[in-house]
Write a protein that holds these residues in place. Structure first.
Motif, PDB file in Angstrom:
ATOM      1  N   GLY A 193      -6.299   0.437   7.410  1.00 53.04           N
ATOM      2  CA  GLY A 193      -7.197   1.517   7.028  1.00 53.04           C
ATOM      3  C   GLY A 193      -8.566   0.972   6.652  1.00 53.04           C
ATOM      4  N   ALA A 194      -9.296   1.737   5.829  1.00 59.96           N
ATOM      5  CA  ALA A 194     -10.699   1.419   5.563  1.00 59.96           C
ATOM      6  C   ALA A 194     -10.907   0.061   4.883  1.00 59.96           C
ATOM      7  CB  ALA A 194     -11.329   2.526   4.720  1.00 59.96           C
ATOM      8  N   ILE A 195      -9.979  -0.346   4.039  1.00 58.49           N
ATOM      9  CA  ILE A 195     -10.178  -1.593   3.291  1.00 58.49           C
ATOM     10  C   ILE A 195     -10.369  -2.781   4.252  1.00 58.49           C
ATOM     11  CG2 ILE A 195      -7.693  -2.121   3.016  1.00 58.49           C
ATOM     12  CD1 ILE A 195     -10.157  -2.700   0.233  1.00 58.49           C
ATOM     13  N   GLN A 206       1.183   5.318   0.053  1.00 62.67           N
ATOM     14  CA  GLN A 206       0.627   6.644   0.342  1.00 62.67           C
ATOM     15  C   GLN A 206       1.804   7.594   0.486  1.00 62.67           C
ATOM     16  OE1 GLN A 206      -3.267   7.536   1.129  1.00 62.67           O
ATOM     17  NE2 GLN A 206      -2.608   6.310  -0.608  1.00 62.67           N
ATOM     18  N   PHE A 207       1.631   8.828   0.118  1.00 64.75           N
ATOM     19  CA  PHE A 207       2.696   9.828   0.180  1.00 64.75           C
ATOM     20  C   PHE A 207       3.928   9.354  -0.612  1.00 64.75           C
ATOM     21  CE2 PHE A 207       0.190  10.159   4.089  1.00 64.75           C
ATOM     22  CZ  PHE A 207      -0.212  11.487   4.049  1.00 64.75           C
ATOM     23  N   GLY A 208       3.667   8.613  -1.689  1.00 60.44           N
ATOM     24  CA  GLY A 208       4.756   8.210  -2.569  1.00 60.44           C
ATOM     25  C   GLY A 208       5.624   7.072  -2.071  1.00 60.44           C
ATOM     26  N   ARG A 209       5.265   6.472  -0.944  1.00 55.16           N
ATOM     27  CA  ARG A 209       6.056   5.305  -0.516  1.00 55.16           C
ATOM     28  C   ARG A 209       5.190   4.299   0.227  1.00 55.16           C
ATOM     29  NH1 ARG A 209       9.431   7.156   4.538  1.00 55.16           N
ATOM     30  NH2 ARG A 209       8.405   9.085   5.121  1.00 55.16           N
ATOM     31  N   HIS A 216      -6.058  -4.260  11.806  1.00 53.77           N
ATOM     32  CA  HIS A 216      -7.074  -3.382  11.221  1.00 53.77           C
ATOM     33  C   HIS A 216      -6.562  -1.958  11.100  1.00 53.77           C
ATOM     34  CE1 HIS A 216     -10.615  -5.796  10.595  1.00 53.77           C
ATOM     35  NE2 HIS A 216     -10.343  -6.448  11.704  1.00 53.77           N
ATOM     36  N   GLN A 217      -5.932  -1.480  12.150  1.00 51.07           N
ATOM     37  CA  GLN A 217      -5.463  -0.104  12.148  1.00 51.07           C
ATOM     38  C   GLN A 217      -4.478   0.109  10.992  1.00 51.07           C
ATOM     39  OE1 GLN A 217      -6.878   2.146  14.019  1.00 51.07           O
ATOM     40  NE2 GLN A 217      -5.625   3.780  13.170  1.00 51.07           N
ATOM     41  N   HIS A 242     -11.720  -9.530   8.894  1.00 50.21           N
ATOM     42  CA  HIS A 242     -12.729  -9.703   9.942  1.00 50.21           C
ATOM     43  C   HIS A 242     -13.018 -11.167  10.246  1.00 50.21           C
ATOM     44  CE1 HIS A 242     -16.073 -10.931   7.306  1.00 50.21           C
ATOM     45  NE2 HIS A 242     -15.492 -10.156   6.412  1.00 50.21           N
ATOM     46  N   TYR A 277     -11.829  -2.807   6.953  1.00 53.31           N
ATOM     47  CA  TYR A 277     -13.115  -2.704   7.652  1.00 53.31           C
ATOM     48  C   TYR A 277     -14.256  -3.223   6.783  1.00 53.31           C
ATOM     49  CZ  TYR A 277     -16.991  -0.421  10.158  1.00 53.31           C
ATOM     50  OH  TYR A 277     -18.154  -0.164  10.826  1.00 53.31           O
ATOM     51  N   THR A 278     -13.932  -3.658   5.581  1.00 52.73           N
ATOM     52  CA  THR A 278     -15.008  -4.120   4.703  1.00 52.73           C
ATOM     53  C   THR A 278     -15.281  -5.608   4.899  1.00 52.73           C
ATOM     54  OG1 THR A 278     -13.453  -4.671   2.929  1.00 52.73           O
ATOM     55  CG2 THR A 278     -14.372  -2.448   2.916  1.00 52.73           C
ATOM     56  N   ARG A 284       0.848  -1.187   0.000  1.00 51.08           N
ATOM     57  CA  ARG A 284       0.000   0.000   0.000  1.00 51.08           C
ATOM     58  C   ARG A 284       0.888   1.244   0.000  1.00 51.08           C
ATOM     59  NH1 ARG A 284      -4.703   2.591  -1.158  1.00 51.08           N
ATOM     60  NH2 ARG A 284      -5.316   4.084   0.453  1.00 51.08           N
ATOM     61  N   HIS A 334       3.790  -0.433  14.878  1.00 49.56           N
ATOM     62  CA  HIS A 334       2.610  -1.306  14.989  1.00 49.56           C
ATOM     63  C   HIS A 334       2.989  -2.754  14.644  1.00 49.56           C
ATOM     64  CE1 HIS A 334      -0.434   1.535  15.914  1.00 49.56           C
ATOM     65  NE2 HIS A 334      -0.597   2.061  14.724  1.00 49.56           N
TER      66      HIS A 334
END
Ligand SMILES: Cc1cc2nc3c(=O)[nH]c(=O)nc-3n(C[C@H](O)[C@H](O)[C@H](O)COP(=O)(O)OP(=O)(O)OC[C@H]3O[C@@H](n4cnc5c(N)ncnc54)[C@H](O)[C@@H]3O)c2cc1C
Ligand SMILES: Cc1cc2nc3c(=O)[nH]c(=O)nc-3n(C[C@H](O)[C@H](O)[C@H](O)COP(=O)(O)OP(=O)(O)OC[C@H]3O[C@@H](n4cnc5c(N)ncnc54)[C@H](O)[C@@H]3O)c2cc1C
Lengths: 391, 376
Positions: free
Chosen positions: B336-338, B267-270, B332-333, B347, B340-341, B265, B281
């Motif tokens: 991110g949102a994915i 984000q912010f280019g890395r 989960h943390q 889950h 939580y689906t 994943r 974590h």
């Protein structure tokens, strides 16, 4: 300094309580707002709140509000959360409204806000995209200018309530060449515009709350742009500060702790004593009591700063972190108090307190992710708040 | 001290992993969640053929005669893959209960059937109180008659009760909390045994089972009359240690899934895995998984060696019942949102954790044992 509400505010609190007691059914214990039944009830209450003039309490009167003080709004939000009364459309009332007051045109305010105040419309927020979550500024939804407006192509995701919304406010890329923060604009669009498709996403608690929102050659008018072209990032960021502050967590927490205390008193543990006599459980209650008070006072601090014209930033992030972590702790505690029965969710035979806490344990997973993750908010506190260099 | 896996244990782990990857992916797990029975005969028979059901059943009764350590290694894998079906209820609970308390006839008849996959078992212990203590057996009674016993009452949280061929039912036969419980082997197709589903967030196939004037023969008593608690106490130790093994394996799966996700994943280019917040974590998860695995394996080893494992089991279950759900939450943390689906698999484990942390005693119950063992 004064750690008490004014007499006027307390009177108002009493008025809200009396009204809620009158309006809500006797055994009212909240409703699953994602369900169809919950949505019907939400709209019912929204209409009643609008009639009462409380839906957009703090908005100026010319846009359908009451021009009430921030603190009165705080009192109102607290009681609504405590009574688990649905009806407030957070995206429109808490986020879009205040943002348009600052950045919108007079025309936009006059056309878009009164329907919200009358409780007639639902709004949703189109920020996140599949590849742009925490890194919001990397968003790719493309908006090109045409002779008579704009044409939108791309996809938003995690759009809460899009399936029930009449309107969406969103961020789109209007300049492909500028640095990423400087090519973004803020728009509003009617959800019924041809080319907008809402695809449901079911969450891990089995509910349909958020969606993917696809835009395919969606034509929107010139005046869909809020503020200046390519300056939308700054508007979007103002809105995020409005989104993150909130007293609902502690008020909700207070209600939950009361509900759990009642349960603990009635429940007999394996040793034949009531759970409320168990020293370990008593400790946990006390600890949560402190957590709730922390969340409450920090939320008041945010509201107070707003009331005196300051812009809360690291304070709003702290409030969000305290509030959402509190929700997760309460969900865990409520589930654990049930012992083996803590596996039984809503609708399950023998589920204590309607199976609310096992379900909340699932839904509260999202609280530290939605509206800016805990990690991002901690980063804001460290860099913007404490002046530390960015990592 | 030898922390490593023996050759046999490595073989068990590797073959189990390979088999489960092939035959028990999350698509199958999801399908079985929705399925009325909850498992397929096909997979169940394969599991029997692999010898998993009789892993700790003595060779004279048709099993592999291995120790609980070996079974625990297998449970790490079945926990990781969330193997649907009454495997745990049969290979851990049923097998141990019969080994501990079965008469020679019961063992030779039932253990061999169990090892072959022809006898699925479930434990019917809890009632209204639903604690893992003798007091939990209160309203369910057994009354002696000339040629047998009559059972009356209702049992809750009977895991795999609907799938089982035979229940181990704890009934009250005397007033003394501990010395007034007797265990009965009751076939689920007996007259007047009814089952209804008790839906749990953990999707772990719980039933409420009711017994209305169910008559069973004298030979259905498992162990001594009024001696049921002593058996249960031992069975619960195996149950708790087994759940710890499952959570240890599943914790590793959560960690691997998360490490994989945060490497991919961007984000912010890395990759988000390059952010220290995420690294910490992941490191927290790794520490808790590692410590939990050691505690789980120690408990299983003590049991396998026939040593007093009271403390070791309590240490493991007290720790994993807290740390494993936390590992899931951290996973989960980091997602991110994915994550939580419903569509994303995370889950499946998180929900099961809510049952695993409670099974055979939650943190608090095992902390009590530890406080006692500290001489308090
Ligand atoms: C229930 C729910 C409702 C939502 N509703 C809406 C909505 O209505 N409208 C909308 O636009 N969006 C909505 N969202 C989306 C939400 O804003 C995003 O989920 C959130 O911003 C995180 O983005 P992501 O899910 O892509 O996770 P990612 O950004 O991929 O993050 C994954 C993990 O990496 C961490 N991470 C990322 N970057 C960094 C960094 N620089 N430093 C340290 N850690 C980092 C995160 O903290 C997280 O732990 C909703 C989300 C949820 C869960
Ligand atoms: C009791 C004691 C005994 C010791 N004995 C010895 C000894 O015998 N021989 C010897 O050579 N040294 C010894 N040390 C020194 C020890 O190795 C150093 O204190 C340690 O390596 C940290 O260095 P520092 O104190 O300069 O702190 P810093 O390196 O300046 O660290 C300060 C803080 O910044 C954090 N930090 C630094 N870099 C990063 C990063 N990249 N990411 C995140 N956080 C970071 C640290 O974790 C810490 O919280 C001893 C120290 C103590 C306290």
């Amino acid at each position: 300094m004064r750690y008490a509400f004014t007499q006027d505010e307390e009177d108002f609190r009493g008025e809200v309580r009396d009204w809620l007691n009158e309006q809500l059914p006797d055994d009212w214990n909240g409703i699953d707002e994602d369900s169809e039944e919950g949505w019907d009830f939400t709209r019912l209450m929204r209409g009643k709140l609008a009639d009462k003039g409380w839906l957009t309490l703090a908005w100026p009167t010319e846009y359908g509000g009451e021009g009430a003080s921030f603190m009165k709004q705080v009192v109102f939000n607290e009681e609504m959360a405590y009574y688990r009364c649905p009806g407030i459309d957070g995206s429109a009332i808490k986020m879009l409204g205040p943002t348009l007051m600052i950045h919108g045109s007079e025309e936009q305010r006059r056309t878009l806000l009164p329907p919200v105040a009358r409780g007639e419309v639902e709004w949703c927020q189109g920020y996140s995209e599949p590849d742009s979550g925490s890194d919001l500024a990397s968003l790719q939804l493309r908006v090109d200018e045409t002779d008579d407006g704009w044409v939108v192509n791309g996809s938003k995701i995690w759009t809460s309530m899009a399936h029930r919304s009449d309107w969406i406010f969103f961020l789109g890329r209007t300049n492909q060449d500028a640095p990423k923060h400087r090519g973004i604009s803020f728009f509003v669009a009617d959800m019924h515009t041809p080319g907008i498709e809402v695809r449901p996403i079911v969450n891990m608690a089995g509910s349909h709350h958020f969606n993917q929102t696809i835009f395919e050659d969606v034509h929107i008018p010139k005046d869909a742009l809020v503020g200046e072209r390519d300056r939308g990032w700054y508007i979007g960021a103002t809105l995020l500060d409005f989104e993150r502050s909130g007293v609902q967590y502690s008020a909700n927490g207070r209600r939950i702790l009361g509900e759990l205390a009642q349960f603990a008193k009635e429940q007999v543990g394996a040793d034949g004593r009531s759970l409320s006599e168990d020293p370990q459980i008593r400790n946990q209650f006390a600890e949560l009591d402190v957590d709730i008070e922390c969340a409450r006072l920090v939320a008041y601090e945010v509201a107070w700063m707003q009331s005196v014209g300051q812009v809360p930033n690291k304070e709003a992030s702290a409030s969000k972190i305290l509030g959402t972590q509190l929700m997760q702790k309460l969900a865990k505690f409520g589930t654990e108090l049930g012992g083996m029965y803590g596996m039984l969710g809503p609708g399950s035979e023998y589920a204590p307190i309607d199976g609310k806490y096992p379900k909340m344990q699932l839904t509260s997973v999202s609280s530290t992710i939605a509206a800016g993750t805990t990690e991002i908010n901690k980063g804001i506190i460290a860099s913007r708040g404490l002046g530390l260099p960015r990592g | 001290m030898d922390i490593g896996l023996s050759e046999t244990q490595q073989l068990i782990r590797n073959s189990a992993r390979e088999f489960l990857e092939e035959n028990c992916d999350t698509q199958y797990v999801r399908a079985m969640e929705e399925d009325e029975v909850g498992h397929t005969d096909e997979l169940w028979n394969q599991v029997a053929e692999l010898g998993w059901l009789g892993l700790t059943v003595p060779e004279e009764y048709g099993g592999a005669g291995m120790s609980f350590s070996e079974l625990a290694i297998l449970l790490e894998e079945t926990g990781s893959a969330m193997l649907p079906g009454p495997f745990f209820s049969t290979a851990v609970i049923g097998a141990e209960a019969l080994k501990i308390a079965g008469s020679e006839e019961q063992k030779s008849e039932l253990l061999s059937k169990l090892a072959e996959g022809k006898l699925k078992t479930a434990l019917a212990f809890h009632e209204t109180g639903a604690s893992w203590t003798p007091e939990s057996v209160s309203e369910m009674t057994a009354t002696e008659t000339e040629d047998g016993w009559i059972l009356n009452g209702e049992k809750r949280f009977v895991q795999d009760g609907a799938a089982a061929d035979m229940l181990i039912v704890a009934a009250r036969t005397g007033e003394e909390a501990k010395n007034g419980i007797t265990l009965f082997l009751v076939e689920t197709d007996s007259a007047n045994v009814d089952s209804r589903e008790l839906k749990t967030t953990s999707s772990d196939r719980m039933s409420v089972m009711s017994f209305g004037e169910v008559s069973v023969p004298k030979a259905s008593v498992l162990g001594e009359v009024n001696g049921g608690w002593d058996v249960l106490e031992k069975v619960f130790q195996y149950g708790a240690a087994g759940k710890c093994a499952e959570m240890a394996g599943a914790g590793q799966k959560m960690l691997d899934t998360t490490v994989d996700y945060v490497q991919n994943r961007v984000q912010f280019g890395r990759p988000i895995g390059s952010f220290q917040a995420i690294q910490h974590h992941a490191a927290d998860m790794a520490i808790e998984v590692q410590a939990g695995r050691q505690l789980a394996r120690q408990a299983a080893w003590f049991l396998g060696e026939g040593l007093d494992a009271t403390r070791q089991v309590a240490l493991a279950k007290a720790y994993l019942s807290e740390s494993y759900p936390r590992v899931c939450a951290t996973a989960h943390q980091c997602h991110g949102a994915i994550g939580y689906t419903h569509e994303y698999d995370l889950h499946l484990w998180t929900r099961r954790a809510t049952g695993q942390r409670l099974a055979f005693g939650d943190t608090k119950l095992h902390q009590e044992t530890l406080a006692d063992s500290a001489g308090l």
